[in-house]
Enzyme design. Structure first.
Site, short mmCIF file in Angstrom:
data_model
loop_
_atom_site.label_atom_id
_atom_site.label_comp_id
_atom_site.label_asym_id
_atom_site.label_seq_id
_atom_site.Cartn_x
_atom_site.Cartn_y
_atom_site.Cartn_z
N ARG B 13 42.09 93.63 69.68
CA ARG B 13 41.52 94.12 68.42
C ARG B 13 40.30 92.94 68.04
O ARG B 13 39.10 93.29 68.35
CB ARG B 13 42.43 94.26 67.33
N ASP B 14 40.82 91.95 67.50
CA ASP B 14 39.70 91.01 66.88
C ASP B 14 38.84 90.33 68.01
O ASP B 14 37.72 90.15 67.92
CB ASP B 14 40.53 89.68 66.36
N HIS B 206 45.67 82.13 61.27
CA HIS B 206 44.73 82.79 61.95
C HIS B 206 43.55 81.98 62.24
O HIS B 206 42.98 81.80 61.18
CB HIS B 206 44.49 83.98 61.70
N HIS B 208 39.98 80.25 64.23
CA HIS B 208 38.96 80.06 65.20
C HIS B 208 38.41 79.11 65.38
O HIS B 208 38.78 77.89 64.97
CB HIS B 208 37.82 81.21 64.57
N CYS B 239 33.56 87.09 64.75
CA CYS B 239 33.46 88.12 63.51
C CYS B 239 31.79 88.26 63.41
O CYS B 239 31.12 87.55 63.21
CB CYS B 239 34.06 87.47 62.25
N ASN B 248 38.57 83.45 68.53
CA ASN B 248 39.86 82.82 68.27
C ASN B 248 40.26 81.81 68.88
O ASN B 248 39.99 81.79 70.23
CB ASN B 248 40.96 84.15 68.37
#
Lengths: 304, 304
Positions: B13-14, B206, B208, B239, B248
């Protein structure tokens, strides 16, 4: 009032001796001057080793003489592997030497063909002489966390070395993760124990980024109170006798992280990017700090 | 007995939504299956967003249907941006949804054209419905440490959101360092405070790796007791609305570090390298874990 962390850039020694390109004395002086211009408070300028064994370090005496002649003000350090190296360093007017002590027999045999105990005796002899000569001594404990030949290092071995060398008059002890194998919990535990016994003032750490845990290990040591770190401009470095070891933690990354955490390092990040660029140009192999892309973008915005 | 850390791979997803290559439903399934094969305990499989806004996430319903049909056993998660996304996820039989909550007005405006407070109300409405529907809810707090538009995030804002959403029945709260700007001391302080108030069971982080501090931040959170982390296979991610954000923290790196620290992750590092290779092949841009060169060499030696 923010606390100070003292960074020693070991790129001109640990970095240059572990990459293929052999720099001229002139180029090495250029790199040392660029690092000093950033405000890095200490620089390991070179080592007095056999030029046959380490061609990249031939001419270290000339580097020191040239810095002397230019009235270079940043404190400099020379690595010495043995008594002969010590004598050469003394002749060159070196004021601080780093000596390597081994926390495993495997690494001592591989590097100097002696047992850990034999190598320690040699080093203690040099330490005694250096004290008489008024030369500062940093003892760097190789494979303080893990040895590529003997496996995990017993923390008791490291504690004994630290206690013995401080008692013998060493000015600083540096725990070196020579192969970049330490994890932060291990670093936190060993450094906390040592700081509890001896205080943090004379203790430092030296990490490699082989397993990407370099900055995590720096943070773990900071949490224990350690305020002295080795790092290498543009992440230059490695160890020719340690399978799998890669570059030192980059000065670029450690300076940025520590400053962001509120510590004073004395380092100008803009000038540091220039020194990092120079290290990359001169060697062709220095990776540059891992935060460099971000840091350059950030600094460019600050100027606009 | 070693403690467990729960890793959620958010790469499908991300990761995928923030790189140029648009993968087919078939390729996305291939990646999800490869990640599950490693033993990663949770996977964020996709998001139910407008395919116009995020072409890489078109067909997320088909991905979930195919996984259902194949009796996929690893717990899966879908990100939903709004009520419409929630309804689509529910229709697709999704059992756990992630919703984004904002810790700054700047990021809320940029992402959803609302103030932080307005966006929060929408999210609380969906949470209420999801509780009635028996769907688990993870609330991810964007820019929990720093916002690229509004600067440093006030920890009080984050504490309020956590308390409010836990009270409203959210199953988990995740602190997201959306732009990779957090430093470990900041992470240590905020997570310690939150764990003291709410325990660690429902809290996750979470990170990065934009400024190379990803693993240092993971370690800082672990020190506070956090045992849930998002990461992304091969370091995929970023992002699109956050200037300067990069991937990430790589599942490759976080799994290696946590296992080295003695935690159980359930992840087979050898299979993880294969999944990481696949992510790199499919996207062409995934960097791979930063410890990958070392890890591959190490694993090859273990097999010999």
């Amino acid at each position: 009032m923010s606390e100070t962390v003292v960074i020693t850039d070991v790129g001109p020694r640990d970095g240059l001796q572990n990459q293929p390109q052999v720099l001229s004395v002139e180029q090495r002086l250029q790199l040392v001057n660029a690092i000093a211009d950033c405000g890095v408070p200490q620089i390991e300028v070179g080592s007095f080793v056999s030029p046959k064994a380490v061609p990249a370090m031939a001419g270290t005496g000339q580097v020191f003489s040239a810095l002397d002649a230019a009235e270079f003000v940043t404190p400099t350090i020379a690595l010495i592997p043995n008594m002969k190296g010590y004598e050469l360093a003394r002749e060159s007017g070196v004021k601080t030497v780093t000596m390597v002590v081994y926390a495993s027999d495997g690494m001592a045999q591989k590097n100097v063909g002696m047992s850990m105990a034999e190598a320690e005796l040699v080093t203690l002899d040099i330490l005694k002489l250096a004290k008489e000569d008024g030369i500062e001594v940093i003892a760097t404990i190789a494979v303080a966390f893990e040895c590529p030949f003997d496996g995990a290092t017993d923390p008791a071995v490291v504690k004994n070395i630290v206690a013995k060398f401080l008692a013998a008059g060493a000015d600083q002890l540096v725990l070196a993760d020579t192969v970049g194998a330490a994890h932060p919990q291990q670093v936190r535990e060993l450094t906390a124990t040592l700081v509890a016994s001896h205080g943090a003032e004379q203790l430092g750490c030296h990490f490699h980024d082989t397993r990407a845990m370099g900055l995590a290990n720096v943070y773990a040591a900071v949490e224990s109170g350690i305020r002295r770190f080795d790092s290498s401009i543009a992440g230059l470095g490695g160890c020719p006798f340690s399978p799998g070891a890669s570059g030192n933690v980059a000065t670029d990354d450690i300076a940025m992280m520590l400053q962001q955490m509120g510590f004073k390092t004395g380092i100008d990040l803009g000038k540091l990017m220039q020194a990092s660029d120079l290290a990359q140009r001169l060697t062709g192999t220095a990776p540059g700090g891992r935060s460099k892309t971000w840091l350059q973008g950030y600094l460019a915005k600050q100027v606009d």
